[in-house]
Motif scaffolding. Structure first.
Motif, PDB file in Angstrom:
ATOM      1  N   ILE A  41       0.723  -1.301  -0.055  1.00 37.60           N
ATOM      2  CA  ILE A  41      -0.097   0.067   0.048  1.00 37.60           C
ATOM      3  C   ILE A  41       0.976   1.368  -0.132  1.00 37.60           C
ATOM      4  O   ILE A  41       0.530   2.289  -0.510  1.00 37.60           O
ATOM      5  N   ARG A  42       1.914   1.329   0.988  1.00 36.32           N
ATOM      6  CA  ARG A  42       2.693   2.448   0.704  1.00 36.32           C
ATOM      7  C   ARG A  42       3.474   2.530  -0.655  1.00 36.32           C
ATOM      8  O   ARG A  42       3.515   3.735  -0.843  1.00 36.32           O
ATOM      9  N   GLN A  43       3.928   1.471  -1.166  1.00 31.95           N
ATOM     10  CA  GLN A  43       4.560   1.740  -2.246  1.00 31.95           C
ATOM     11  C   GLN A  43       3.584   2.198  -3.362  1.00 31.95           C
ATOM     12  O   GLN A  43       3.920   3.352  -4.209  1.00 31.95           O
ATOM     13  N   LEU A  44       2.348   1.801  -3.442  1.00 30.78           N
ATOM     14  CA  LEU A  44       1.504   2.412  -4.543  1.00 30.78           C
ATOM     15  C   LEU A  44       1.034   3.973  -4.182  1.00 30.78           C
ATOM     16  O   LEU A  44       0.868   4.719  -4.972  1.00 30.78           O
ATOM     17  N   GLY A  49       2.483  10.016  -5.761  1.00 34.30           N
ATOM     18  CA  GLY A  49       2.874  10.972  -5.384  1.00 34.30           C
ATOM     19  C   GLY A  49       2.670  11.658  -3.948  1.00 34.30           C
ATOM     20  O   GLY A  49       2.970  12.715  -3.614  1.00 34.30           O
ATOM     21  N   ALA A  50       2.006  10.992  -3.193  1.00 36.63           N
ATOM     22  CA  ALA A  50       1.847  11.203  -1.729  1.00 36.63           C
ATOM     23  C   ALA A  50       2.887  10.950  -0.981  1.00 36.63           C
ATOM     24  O   ALA A  50       3.608  10.004  -1.258  1.00 36.63           O
ATOM     25  N   MET A  68       0.764   4.596   8.464  1.00 34.82           N
ATOM     26  CA  MET A  68       1.102   5.599   7.747  1.00 34.82           C
ATOM     27  C   MET A  68       0.514   7.168   8.310  1.00 34.82           C
ATOM     28  O   MET A  68      -0.774   6.895   8.432  1.00 34.82           O
ATOM     29  N   VAL A  69       1.048   8.311   8.276  1.00 29.02           N
ATOM     30  CA  VAL A  69       0.802   9.534   8.959  1.00 29.02           C
ATOM     31  C   VAL A  69       0.984  10.518   7.942  1.00 29.02           C
ATOM     32  O   VAL A  69       1.880  10.804   7.541  1.00 29.02           O
ATOM     33  N   GLU A 145      -8.999  10.403   0.133  1.00 29.56           N
ATOM     34  CA  GLU A 145      -9.196  11.113   1.484  1.00 29.56           C
ATOM     35  C   GLU A 145      -8.122  12.421   1.858  1.00 29.56           C
ATOM     36  O   GLU A 145      -8.436  13.325   2.275  1.00 29.56           O
ATOM     37  N   VAL A 146      -6.877  11.807   1.578  1.00 30.11           N
ATOM     38  CA  VAL A 146      -5.856  12.778   1.892  1.00 30.11           C
ATOM     39  C   VAL A 146      -5.945  14.251   1.135  1.00 30.11           C
ATOM     40  O   VAL A 146      -5.851  15.375   1.602  1.00 30.11           O
ATOM     41  N   ARG A 147      -6.102  13.902  -0.119  1.00 32.83           N
ATOM     42  CA  ARG A 147      -6.459  15.211  -1.006  1.00 32.83           C
ATOM     43  C   ARG A 147      -7.518  15.991  -0.736  1.00 32.83           C
ATOM     44  O   ARG A 147      -7.425  17.096  -0.704  1.00 32.83           O
ATOM     45  N   SER A 148      -8.644  15.274  -0.395  1.00 35.33           N
ATOM     46  CA  SER A 148      -9.896  16.046   0.152  1.00 35.33           C
ATOM     47  C   SER A 148      -9.647  16.864   1.343  1.00 35.33           C
ATOM     48  O   SER A 148     -10.237  17.971   1.385  1.00 35.33           O
ATOM     49  N   ARG A 149      -8.996  16.326   2.097  1.00 33.28           N
ATOM     50  CA  ARG A 149      -8.346  16.899   3.385  1.00 33.28           C
ATOM     51  C   ARG A 149      -7.635  18.190   3.253  1.00 33.28           C
ATOM     52  O   ARG A 149      -7.754  19.383   3.959  1.00 33.28           O
ATOM     53  N   ARG A 150      -6.945  18.036   2.531  1.00 32.66           N
ATOM     54  CA  ARG A 150      -5.876  18.959   1.920  1.00 32.66           C
ATOM     55  C   ARG A 150      -6.227  20.295   1.455  1.00 32.66           C
ATOM     56  O   ARG A 150      -6.006  21.456   1.594  1.00 32.66           O
ATOM     57  N   HIS A 151      -7.416  20.035   0.484  1.00 28.58           N
ATOM     58  CA  HIS A 151      -8.223  21.077  -0.218  1.00 28.58           C
ATOM     59  C   HIS A 151      -9.206  21.810   1.041  1.00 28.58           C
ATOM     60  O   HIS A 151      -9.291  22.949   0.697  1.00 28.58           O
ATOM     61  N   GLN A 152      -9.609  21.009   1.964  1.00 33.32           N
ATOM     62  CA  GLN A 152     -10.439  21.973   2.835  1.00 33.32           C
ATOM     63  C   GLN A 152      -9.566  22.817   3.734  1.00 33.32           C
ATOM     64  O   GLN A 152     -10.041  23.540   4.430  1.00 33.32           O
TER      65      GLN A 152
END
Length: 153
Positions: A41-44, A49-50, A68-69, A145-152
């Motif tokens: 999962i980390r590799q993917l 790009g995250a 993962m954090v 989820e990460v992208r959504s929360r970063r845009h918020q």
């Protein structure tokens, strides 16, 4: 007779939870981090790009680490092993020393719920996946989820 013929079976430490020395060695060899599902999962996620912290504490005062954090997005990801975290689909109670291991899994589940609650109260999103889940689907969910929360923010 050589000294190697005098090898005695490995003794268990006093109060050991293991049913045998062989079982103890086997259980001690199980990794608590960098498991195959975690690494996949980390590799993917990394390839898409995250960037994230591995096996890090989301909250400095909470003695628990997420697999993962994503600090800036306040997302903590856990990839739970089916046995250790009591998967409804795959958990099979042990045949030996079942009282000890069943209690341990129950304590792990309780700690997981407590961790979820504490992180949520602190404004974090907790994502939990089972080790048997499809890695691509997990990575997609994490990135969404990460992208959504970063845009918020």
């Amino acid at each position: 007779m050589s000294s190697s013929d005098d090898v005695k079976p490995e003794a268990l430490p006093a109060g050991s939870w293991a049913s045998s020395a062989a079982r103890r060695r086997n259980m001690q060899a199980i990794k608590s981090r960098d498991t195959t599902p975690e690494r996949k999962i980390r590799q993917l996620v990394h390839a898409r790009g995250a960037r994230y912290r591995v096996s890090a504490r989301p909250l400095p005062d909470l003695r628990r680490t997420a697999d993962m954090v994503f600090r800036s997005a306040k997302v903590a990801v856990f990839i739970d092993g089916c046995y250790w975290h009591g998967c409804d689909e795959h958990y099979v109670p042990p045949k030996t020393n079942s009282g000890y291991w069943s209690d341990k899994v129950a304590r792990n589940i309780a700690r997981d719920r407590d961790t979820d609650q504490k992180l949520t109260e602190a404004g974090w999103l907790v994502l939990r996946f089972w080790e048997h889940e499809e890695s691509d689907a997990c990575a997609d969910k994490i990135l969404t989820e990460v992208r959504s929360r970063r845009h918020q923010v």
